[in-house]
Design an enzyme around this catalytic site. Structure first.
Site, PDB file in Angstrom:
ATOM      1  CB  CYS A  72     -30.578  -4.264   2.297  1.00  0.00           C
ATOM      2  SG  CYS A  72     -28.922  -4.850   2.542  1.00  0.00           S
ATOM      3  CG  HIS A 173     -29.393  -0.401   0.148  1.00  0.00           C
ATOM      4  ND1 HIS A 173     -30.191  -0.094   1.416  1.00  0.00           N
ATOM      5  CD2 HIS A 173     -28.711  -1.143   0.274  1.00  0.00           C
ATOM      6  CE1 HIS A 173     -29.542  -0.951   2.399  1.00  0.00           C
ATOM      7  NE2 HIS A 173     -28.716  -1.429   1.644  1.00  0.00           N
ATOM      8  CD  GLU A 175     -32.376   2.606   0.980  1.00  0.00           C
ATOM      9  OE1 GLU A 175     -33.217   2.133   0.286  1.00  0.00           O
ATOM     10  OE2 GLU A 175     -31.606   2.401   1.915  1.00  0.00           O
TER      11      GLU A 175
END
Lengths: 191, 250
Positions: A72, A173, A175
């Site tokens: 990001c 993202h 994650e």
């Protein structure tokens, strides 16, 4: 060991859990690490103070061939500058981050990626798989060769994954992208 | 292409999930982390936590909530409820939330939106707007729907966008808890007035309601009880939407 660089804001526990790394803002840890992840939540200029002391160790590590992943804002910081604010990016790649125009901004939500070249980081990612994005700026690399995937937002295509040798950057993202995202982080871990 | 999002809302009080109907009659529906994980498995795109605990320990409560959720979840989530300080916002993000929403404080001090977005980045800042039709316009309410402000929700939406909000969580107090569908008029009016994403909230009762919200211009639609009590699964709602030509993450 993977060093996850802490730029002060944002919680990195998801990244940590996925790659089993350590969260740090110390030069020593980054020197010792086998791999580096630069995540990022926040505004471009807000992280400069934290980033400045780490610039040279990051660049040196990359030059020595350590795998590096920007996430990001971390991806945007890999370039020279950003329209978002003052401060210099790491300048690993030429180009800048610019704001979306004439589309809904921020680009928030789940979007798919279009692979444009063979990629180590995207290994095993299926066509049409979704990733979670939340950003208002996107990168414009001068060197098109580094572009690994793009994403379409209201008819506009922007660069969502860059890759060159040991250096990787993703605008979404991983994650926060469920199973699809975990694969990306596992690919990085397995390098 | 960006998928239309289905968001589950969890109202939290003293660490437990509760859901009010028309902001009253709260029923207990479980443990927040457990529910959030269940939703992730079912394919929810995002979760919004509204903390309604009134406490001097608010900062700590919000931090712990965000932390517990983030260590168990790998999809995005937003936390808000009674946030008044920049420091509270930072705690939530540090705890692991992706976005923070603010409501009353933004109305009382619009400049706070600018301040918060400078720290977080616009994309991580959501402004929640609770609105109710007053016969002339959709009026903004604050303090959990208890206090009318005489502010026009559509005008307010434009203003928060200008000040740096990244998203609007738009709750219709007229339809909230009714299960008769989202407020399409309000959703359409606000979505058309701003460029930032709008999350429609209040009134989801069956799959067709989500379709209606998206057709009215919403980027995401939020629901609580329809999912909490297992009336419909997230997957069945998404399958319905896909059949109707809506781009969803399945």
């Amino acid at each position: 060991m993977i060093a996850i660089i802490d730029l002060g804001i944002g919680n990195l526990s998801n990244v940590k859990k996925a790659v089993n790394g350590i969260i740090t803002d110390r030069v020593k840890d980054i020197e010792k690490a086998d791999k580096i992840i630069l995540p990022g939540v926040g505004a471009f200029s807000a992280v400069m103070e934290k980033l400045n002391p780490l610039r040279s160790v990051i660049i040196d590590s990359i030059n020595r061939g350590k795998p590096f992943l920007g996430i990001c804002l971390g991806l945007q910081l890999m370039f020279e500058s950003s329209e978002e604010g003052k401060g210099k990016g790491l300048g690993i790649f030429k180009g800048e981050a610019v704001k979306f125009k004439n589309v809904r901004v921020p680009h928030i939500g789940w979007n798919s990626i279009i692979k444009v070249k063979e990629s180590k980081i995207l290994k095993g990612v299926k066509r049409g798989e979704y990733f979670y994005f939340v950003h208002s700026y996107f990168v414009k690399p001068e060197d098109r060769e580094i572009v690994a995937a793009e994403t379409e937002h209201q008819g506009f295509r922007f660069v969502s994954v860059v890759e060159k040798n040991n250096v990787f950057g993703v605008q979404f993202h991983p994650e926060k992208s469920g199973e699809a995202g975990k694969r990306i982080l596992e690919n990085f871990k397995a390098l | 292409m960006l998928a239309k999002r289905i968001i589950a809302a969890l109202d939290i009080k003293n660490g437990r999930v509760v859901k009010g109907t028309k902001f009253k009659n709260i029923r207990d529906a479980g443990d927040p982390v457990e529910l959030a994980v269940r939703y992730e498995k079912e394919g929810i795109d995002e979760i919004v936590f509204l903390d309604i605990t009134a406490s001097f320990e608010k900062r700590k409560i919000l931090f712990n909530l965000a932390k517990n959720v983030s260590s168990n979840l790998s999809i995005p989530f937003t936390v808000g409820g009674g946030i008044r300080k920049l420091d509270e916002i930072v705690q939530i993000i540090k705890g692991g939330a992706d976005k923070v929403f603010i409501n009353t404080k933004a109305v009382e001090e619009p400049e706070f939106i600018k301040e918060a977005s400078n720290v977080l980045g616009s994309a991580n800042l959501v402004i929640a707007i609770d609105a109710k039709w007053n016969g002339k316009f959709f009026e903004v309410y604050v303090k959990g729907g208890r206090v009318a402000t005489d502010i026009d929700a559509v005008e307010w939406a434009k203003q928060v966008e200008e000040l740096g909000a990244g998203e609007i969580l738009l709750t219709s107090m007229d339809t909230d808890g009714t299960k008769n569908g989202f407020d399409r008029v309000l959703t359409r009016a606000v979505s058309a007035a701003v460029d930032i994403p709008v999350i429609a909230s209040g009134g989801a009762g069956k799959p067709v309601h989500f379709l209606e919200a998206f057709n009215a211009g919403a980027d995401a639609a939020l629901a609580a009880s329809i999912f909490h009590y297992g009336e419909f699964t997230v997957k069945s709602v998404k399958e319905y939407l896909q059949k109707k030509g809506v781009n969803v993450r399945l």
